[in-house]
Write an enzyme that holds these catalytic residues in place. Structure first.
Site, PDB file in Angstrom:
ATOM      1  N   ASP A   1      16.286  93.948 -46.596  1.00  0.00           N
ATOM      2  CA  ASP A   1      17.585  93.485 -46.101  1.00  0.00           C
ATOM      3  C   ASP A   1      18.132  94.451 -45.060  1.00  0.00           C
ATOM      4  OD1 ASP A   1      17.770  91.226 -47.861  1.00  0.00           O
ATOM      5  OD2 ASP A   1      18.116  92.661 -49.478  1.00  0.00           O
TER       6      ASP A   1
ATOM      7  N   GLY B   1      22.769  97.527 -50.902  1.00  0.00           N
ATOM      8  CA  GLY B   1      21.891  96.489 -50.372  1.00  0.00           C
ATOM      9  C   GLY B   1      22.280  95.154 -50.977  1.00  0.00           C
ATOM     10  N   CYS B   2      21.330  94.256 -51.077  1.00  0.00           N
ATOM     11  CA  CYS B   2      21.605  92.941 -51.663  1.00  0.00           C
ATOM     12  C   CYS B   2      22.197  93.119 -53.061  1.00  0.00           C
ATOM     13  CB  CYS B   2      20.315  92.120 -51.739  1.00  0.00           C
ATOM     14  SG  CYS B   2      20.529  90.537 -52.572  1.00  0.00           S
ATOM     15  N   PHE B   3      23.322  92.470 -53.300  1.00  0.00           N
ATOM     16  CA  PHE B   3      24.018  92.700 -54.570  1.00  0.00           C
ATOM     17  C   PHE B   3      23.362  92.050 -55.768  1.00  0.00           C
ATOM     18  CE2 PHE B   3      27.544  89.691 -52.727  1.00  0.00           C
ATOM     19  CZ  PHE B   3      26.703  88.583 -52.765  1.00  0.00           C
TER      20      PHE B   3
END
Length: 167
Positions: free
Chosen positions: A89, A12-14
């Site tokens: 996300d 997902g979002c890093f």
């Protein structure tokens, strides 16, 4: 230095994935970037066109933490059955993936994925592939949650503090 190894996790979002793993004992370095897309160059603005995954590059001391333990932590922060989505996300850049550089690690990774599959009725959707390429993300993404402590994160970082005992 011979015990320093590396692995790449897309979850997902890093931002949150990086912050989480920076707290893990034995992790000696992290960066965020874009992995395994269709081109050798990309940027945040064109990820949908280049099909890269937001990915965290993790360097770790294998004398302190094993790949198997890192995989335990990884599976604790993702929904492995979700396709192209983690938290709020959504999109291919937020897919989950484990990208390896050492073929000898593939057996450990596959064994962990098989073990995790036993916990779910739906099929695990985590890509397991060799790293084709990794493009470092823009500077403002590096250590984002350290620079922006109130920034969005789909991971419960307070649980990480409990697990690792540090912020």
């Amino acid at each position: 230095m011979e015990n320093i190894k590396e692995i790449y996790f897309a979850g997902g979002c890093f931002w949150g994935v990086e912050k989480f793993f920076k707290m893990a004992p034995g992790v000696v370095g992290t960066t965020v970037g874009y992995a395994n897309g269709q081109t050798l160059d990309t940027s945040y603005e064109i990820l949908k066109m280049t099909d890269h995954a937001e990915t965290v590059h993790i360097k770790y001391d294998n004398d302190i933490i094993s790949l198997n333990k890192l995989l335990d932590y990884y599976f604790s922060i993702i929904d492995p059955t979700s396709i192209n989505r983690q938290g709020l996300d959504e999109g291919r850049q937020y897919r989950t993936g484990i990208y390896y550089v050492d073929k000898k690690e593939l057996e450990t990774i596959r064994s962990k994925v098989d073990s995790e599959q036993n916990k779910y009725s739906r099929e695990i959707q985590v890509e397991v592939r060799p790293l084709k390429h990794y493009i470092l993300a823009e500077d403002y993404h590096q250590d984002y949650l350290d620079k922006n402590p109130d920034g969005y994160c789909h991971i419960d970082l307070e649980s990480a503090v409990k697990i690792f005992g540090k912020k």
